[in-house]
Design a protein around this motif. Sequence first.
Motif, PDB file in Angstrom:
ATOM      1  N   LYS A  43       0.813  -1.213   0.000  1.00 19.45           N
ATOM      2  CA  LYS A  43       0.000   0.000   0.000  1.00 19.45           C
ATOM      3  C   LYS A  43       0.844   1.259   0.000  1.00 19.45           C
ATOM      4  O   LYS A  43       0.414   2.311  -0.496  1.00 19.45           O
ATOM      5  CB  LYS A  43      -0.935   0.005   1.216  1.00 19.45           C
ATOM      6  N   ASN A  44       2.049   1.185   0.558  1.00 20.46           N
ATOM      7  CA  ASN A  44       2.914   2.362   0.626  1.00 20.46           C
ATOM      8  C   ASN A  44       3.663   2.631  -0.670  1.00 20.46           C
ATOM      9  O   ASN A  44       4.333   3.659  -0.797  1.00 20.46           O
ATOM     10  CB  ASN A  44       3.918   2.215   1.772  1.00 20.46           C
ATOM     11  N   SER A  45       3.569   1.711  -1.617  1.00 19.60           N
ATOM     12  CA  SER A  45       4.243   1.910  -2.907  1.00 19.60           C
ATOM     13  C   SER A  45       3.342   2.701  -3.853  1.00 19.60           C
ATOM     14  O   SER A  45       2.207   2.293  -4.122  1.00 19.60           O
ATOM     15  CB  SER A  45       4.589   0.561  -3.533  1.00 19.60           C
ATOM     16  N   PRO A  46       3.823   3.824  -4.389  1.00 23.26           N
ATOM     17  CA  PRO A  46       3.009   4.617  -5.326  1.00 23.26           C
ATOM     18  C   PRO A  46       2.599   3.828  -6.560  1.00 23.26           C
ATOM     19  O   PRO A  46       1.571   4.123  -7.168  1.00 23.26           O
ATOM     20  CB  PRO A  46       3.954   5.776  -5.699  1.00 23.26           C
ATOM     21  N   ASN A  47       3.384   2.832  -6.924  1.00 27.73           N
ATOM     22  CA  ASN A  47       3.072   2.035  -8.114  1.00 27.73           C
ATOM     23  C   ASN A  47       1.849   1.157  -7.927  1.00 27.73           C
ATOM     24  O   ASN A  47       1.308   0.634  -8.913  1.00 27.73           O
ATOM     25  CB  ASN A  47       4.270   1.155  -8.484  1.00 27.73           C
ATOM     26  N   ASN A  48       1.404   0.998  -6.693  1.00 28.15           N
ATOM     27  CA  ASN A  48       0.288   0.098  -6.415  1.00 28.15           C
ATOM     28  C   ASN A  48      -1.018   0.817  -6.121  1.00 28.15           C
ATOM     29  O   ASN A  48      -1.994   0.181  -5.689  1.00 28.15           O
ATOM     30  CB  ASN A  48       0.640  -0.813  -5.228  1.00 28.15           C
ATOM     31  N   ARG A  49      -1.046   2.112  -6.335  1.00 24.62           N
ATOM     32  CA  ARG A  49      -2.288   2.859  -6.100  1.00 24.62           C
ATOM     33  C   ARG A  49      -3.379   2.383  -7.059  1.00 24.62           C
ATOM     34  O   ARG A  49      -3.153   2.211  -8.243  1.00 24.62           O
ATOM     35  CB  ARG A  49      -2.041   4.349  -6.283  1.00 24.62           C
ATOM     36  N   GLY A  50      -4.556   2.163  -6.512  1.00 24.33           N
ATOM     37  CA  GLY A  50      -5.663   1.682  -7.322  1.00 24.33           C
ATOM     38  C   GLY A  50      -5.615   0.195  -7.595  1.00 24.33           C
ATOM     39  O   GLY A  50      -6.359  -0.301  -8.448  1.00 24.33           O
ATOM     40  N   LYS A  51      -4.762  -0.541  -6.866  1.00 21.38           N
ATOM     41  CA  LYS A  51      -4.650  -1.990  -7.041  1.00 21.38           C
ATOM     42  C   LYS A  51      -5.004  -2.695  -5.740  1.00 21.38           C
ATOM     43  O   LYS A  51      -4.961  -2.102  -4.667  1.00 21.38           O
ATOM     44  CB  LYS A  51      -3.226  -2.374  -7.466  1.00 21.38           C
ATOM     45  N   TRP A  52      -5.352  -3.963  -5.846  1.00 15.01           N
ATOM     46  CA  TRP A  52      -5.581  -4.778  -4.662  1.00 15.01           C
ATOM     47  C   TRP A  52      -4.319  -5.580  -4.377  1.00 15.01           C
ATOM     48  O   TRP A  52      -3.540  -5.886  -5.281  1.00 15.01           O
ATOM     49  CB  TRP A  52      -6.776  -5.699  -4.857  1.00 15.01           C
ATOM     50  N   CYS A  53      -4.117  -5.913  -3.131  1.00 19.38           N
ATOM     51  CA  CYS A  53      -2.901  -6.610  -2.727  1.00 19.38           C
ATOM     52  C   CYS A  53      -2.992  -8.091  -3.106  1.00 19.38           C
ATOM     53  O   CYS A  53      -3.854  -8.815  -2.607  1.00 19.38           O
ATOM     54  CB  CYS A  53      -2.675  -6.474  -1.216  1.00 19.38           C
ATOM     55  N   ASN A  54      -2.102  -8.519  -3.986  1.00 14.87           N
ATOM     56  CA  ASN A  54      -2.082  -9.925  -4.414  1.00 14.87           C
ATOM     57  C   ASN A  54      -0.649 -10.447  -4.488  1.00 14.87           C
ATOM     58  O   ASN A  54      -0.301 -11.225  -5.370  1.00 14.87           O
ATOM     59  CB  ASN A  54      -2.778 -10.088  -5.767  1.00 14.87           C
ATOM     60  N   VAL A  55       0.177 -10.003  -3.549  1.00 11.89           N
ATOM     61  CA  VAL A  55       1.574 -10.427  -3.510  1.00 11.89           C
ATOM     62  C   VAL A  55       1.832 -11.228  -2.228  1.00 11.89           C
ATOM     63  O   VAL A  55       1.086 -11.131  -1.260  1.00 11.89           O
ATOM     64  CB  VAL A  55       2.529  -9.219  -3.569  1.00 11.89           C
ATOM     65  N   GLY A  56       2.913 -12.007  -2.234  1.00 10.32           N
ATOM     66  CA  GLY A  56       3.269 -12.769  -1.044  1.00 10.32           C
ATOM     67  C   GLY A  56       2.179 -13.740  -0.648  1.00 10.32           C
ATOM     68  O   GLY A  56       1.605 -14.447  -1.488  1.00 10.32           O
ATOM     69  N   VAL A  57       1.849 -13.772   0.631  1.00  9.67           N
ATOM     70  CA  VAL A  57       0.809 -14.696   1.099  1.00  9.67           C
ATOM     71  C   VAL A  57      -0.571 -14.294   0.597  1.00  9.67           C
ATOM     72  O   VAL A  57      -1.499 -15.116   0.601  1.00  9.67           O
ATOM     73  CB  VAL A  57       0.803 -14.785   2.640  1.00  9.67           C
ATOM     74  N   TRP A  58      -0.715 -13.035   0.158  1.00 10.18           N
ATOM     75  CA  TRP A  58      -1.995 -12.572  -0.380  1.00 10.18           C
ATOM     76  C   TRP A  58      -2.287 -13.199  -1.734  1.00 10.18           C
ATOM     77  O   TRP A  58      -3.405 -13.088  -2.244  1.00 10.18           O
ATOM     78  CB  TRP A  58      -1.999 -11.053  -0.490  1.00 10.18           C
ATOM     79  N   LYS A  59      -1.300 -13.862  -2.308  1.00  6.64           N
ATOM     80  CA  LYS A  59      -1.521 -14.603  -3.540  1.00  6.64           C
ATOM     81  C   LYS A  59      -2.248 -15.908  -3.269  1.00  6.64           C
ATOM     82  O   LYS A  59      -2.879 -16.479  -4.161  1.00  6.64           O
ATOM     83  CB  LYS A  59      -0.174 -14.888  -4.219  1.00  6.64           C
ATOM     84  N   PHE A  60      -2.187 -16.378  -2.032  1.00 12.52           N
ATOM     85  CA  PHE A  60      -2.764 -17.665  -1.675  1.00 12.52           C
ATOM     86  C   PHE A  60      -4.030 -17.537  -0.841  1.00 12.52           C
ATOM     87  O   PHE A  60      -4.698 -18.534  -0.572  1.00 12.52           O
ATOM     88  CB  PHE A  60      -1.729 -18.498  -0.904  1.00 12.52           C
ATOM     89  N   SER A  61      -4.346 -16.332  -0.394  1.00  9.19           N
ATOM     90  CA  SER A  61      -5.556 -16.094   0.386  1.00  9.19           C
ATOM     91  C   SER A  61      -5.939 -14.631   0.237  1.00  9.19           C
ATOM     92  O   SER A  61      -5.070 -13.757   0.222  1.00  9.19           O
ATOM     93  CB  SER A  61      -5.330 -16.425   1.857  1.00  9.19           C
ATOM     94  N   ARG A  62      -7.228 -14.351   0.139  1.00  7.14           N
ATOM     95  CA  ARG A  62      -7.676 -12.959   0.051  1.00  7.14           C
ATOM     96  C   ARG A  62      -7.617 -12.277   1.414  1.00  7.14           C
ATOM     97  O   ARG A  62      -7.619 -11.049   1.483  1.00  7.14           O
ATOM     98  CB  ARG A  62      -9.104 -12.907  -0.510  1.00  7.14           C
ATOM     99  N   HIS A  63      -7.546 -13.072   2.486  1.00  5.14           N
ATOM    100  CA  HIS A  63      -7.481 -12.520   3.840  1.00  5.14           C
ATOM    101  C   HIS A  63      -6.554 -13.364   4.713  1.00  5.14           C
ATOM    102  O   HIS A  63      -6.993 -13.930   5.732  1.00  5.14           O
ATOM    103  CB  HIS A  63      -8.880 -12.439   4.448  1.00  5.14           C
ATOM    104  N   PRO A  64      -5.272 -13.449   4.368  1.00  4.75           N
ATOM    105  CA  PRO A  64      -4.349 -14.297   5.136  1.00  4.75           C
ATOM    106  C   PRO A  64      -4.130 -13.821   6.562  1.00  4.75           C
ATOM    107  O   PRO A  64      -3.864 -14.633   7.453  1.00  4.75           O
ATOM    108  CB  PRO A  64      -3.053 -14.224   4.322  1.00  4.75           C
ATOM    109  N   ASN A  65      -4.247 -12.506   6.794  1.00  8.26           N
ATOM    110  CA  ASN A  65      -4.071 -12.001   8.160  1.00  8.26           C
ATOM    111  C   ASN A  65      -5.172 -12.521   9.081  1.00  8.26           C
ATOM    112  O   ASN A  65      -4.924 -12.872  10.237  1.00  8.26           O
ATOM    113  CB  ASN A  65      -4.037 -10.470   8.162  1.00  8.26           C
ATOM    114  N   TYR A  66      -6.393 -12.617   8.570  1.00 10.20           N
ATOM    115  CA  TYR A  66      -7.488 -13.160   9.369  1.00 10.20           C
ATOM    116  C   TYR A  66      -7.307 -14.660   9.604  1.00 10.20           C
ATOM    117  O   TYR A  66      -7.634 -15.181  10.681  1.00 10.20           O
ATOM    118  CB  TYR A  66      -8.835 -12.907   8.681  1.00 10.20           C
ATOM    119  N   PHE A  67      -6.793 -15.343   8.596  1.00 10.41           N
ATOM    120  CA  PHE A  67      -6.509 -16.776   8.764  1.00 10.41           C
ATOM    121  C   PHE A  67      -5.506 -16.986   9.890  1.00 10.41           C
ATOM    122  O   PHE A  67      -5.681 -17.855  10.747  1.00 10.41           O
ATOM    123  CB  PHE A  67      -5.976 -17.358   7.456  1.00 10.41           C
TER     124      PHE A  67
END
Length: 254
Positions: free
Chosen positions: A117-141
Motif C-alpha cells: 500500500k505504501n508503494s506509489p506504483n500500487n495505487r488503485g490496485k488490490w494486494c495480491n503479492v506474497g501470502v496474499w496470492k494464496f488467500s484474500r485474507h491471510p491475516n485473518y486466517f
Amino acid sequence: MGTVLDSHFLALTAIVTVGYQLLFFILTALLKFDKVTDFAGSTNFVIIAILTLVLKGTWHFRQIILTLFVVIWGLRLAGFLLMRNPSVQAVDIIGWILWSIGVIIEAIADQQKLVFKNSPNNRGKWCNVGVWKFSRHPNYFGEILLWWGIFAASAPVLKGAEWLVIVGPIFLTMLLLFVSGIPLLEESADKKFGNMAEYKIYKRTTSPLILLPPVVYGKLPAWFKATFLFELPLYSRNIPQDETSNLHSNLCTV
C-alpha cells in the motif's frame, strides 16, 4: 514469487529464527520453565520449511516432498522431546504449533500489505503479492489460527465452567467470517475493482481464508469451496447478479 529482503529468503529466515527463539527465551525466563526450549528448536525448522515453500510459490514436486520431510522430522522430534515431560500432552503441542503458524502468517501478511500500500506504483490496485496470492485474507486466517491454538493449549487444564472460554475463539471466528471482517472488506473490494477482469480472476482462483495455491483452489468445485473453504455468497453481494452466477459456475471449470 517476489523476493523478501533477498532472493533466497536468507535474511527473512534469520529474522524469523531469532524472533522465534527470543520469544521462547523470554517465556522460559519469565515462567522459570525450560521444557519448551527443545520444542522451539525443532519447530523452528518446521516453520522455516513451510514459510520458504509458501513464499517461493513455485510448488515443484521436489520442494513439496522435501518440505514434508522436514516438517515430519521436526514435529516428531518436538513431540518426543516434549513427551518426556508428563505434564505436556499432544494437544499442547498442537496448540503451540497452531499459535506459532498463526502469528507468523498474520505478521507476514500485515507487513506485506503495508509495503504494498505504501508503494506509489500500487495505487488503485488490490494486494495480491506474497501470502496474499494464496488467500484474500491471510491475516485473518493467521489470527483465527493463533486464537484456536491458545484454546487448544489450554484445554488440558480446563474444568467445568472453564470450558466456556471456547466462546472466545468461536466469537472471533464468527465475527471475522460473517460480520465485521471478511464481508466488509469483500464488499469494499468488489465496489472498487468489481469491473476489472483481473480482479474477477483473482477472486475466482484465490481462497477467501485458508492459504491454498491458486492453481489448486481455482479447480475445486463451487460446492466444495462453499462447504469447506468458506467461499460464501455473502462475499459476492456487490458483484452484479449475472456476474455472480458466472463467477460461481466458472469456479467448477477454471
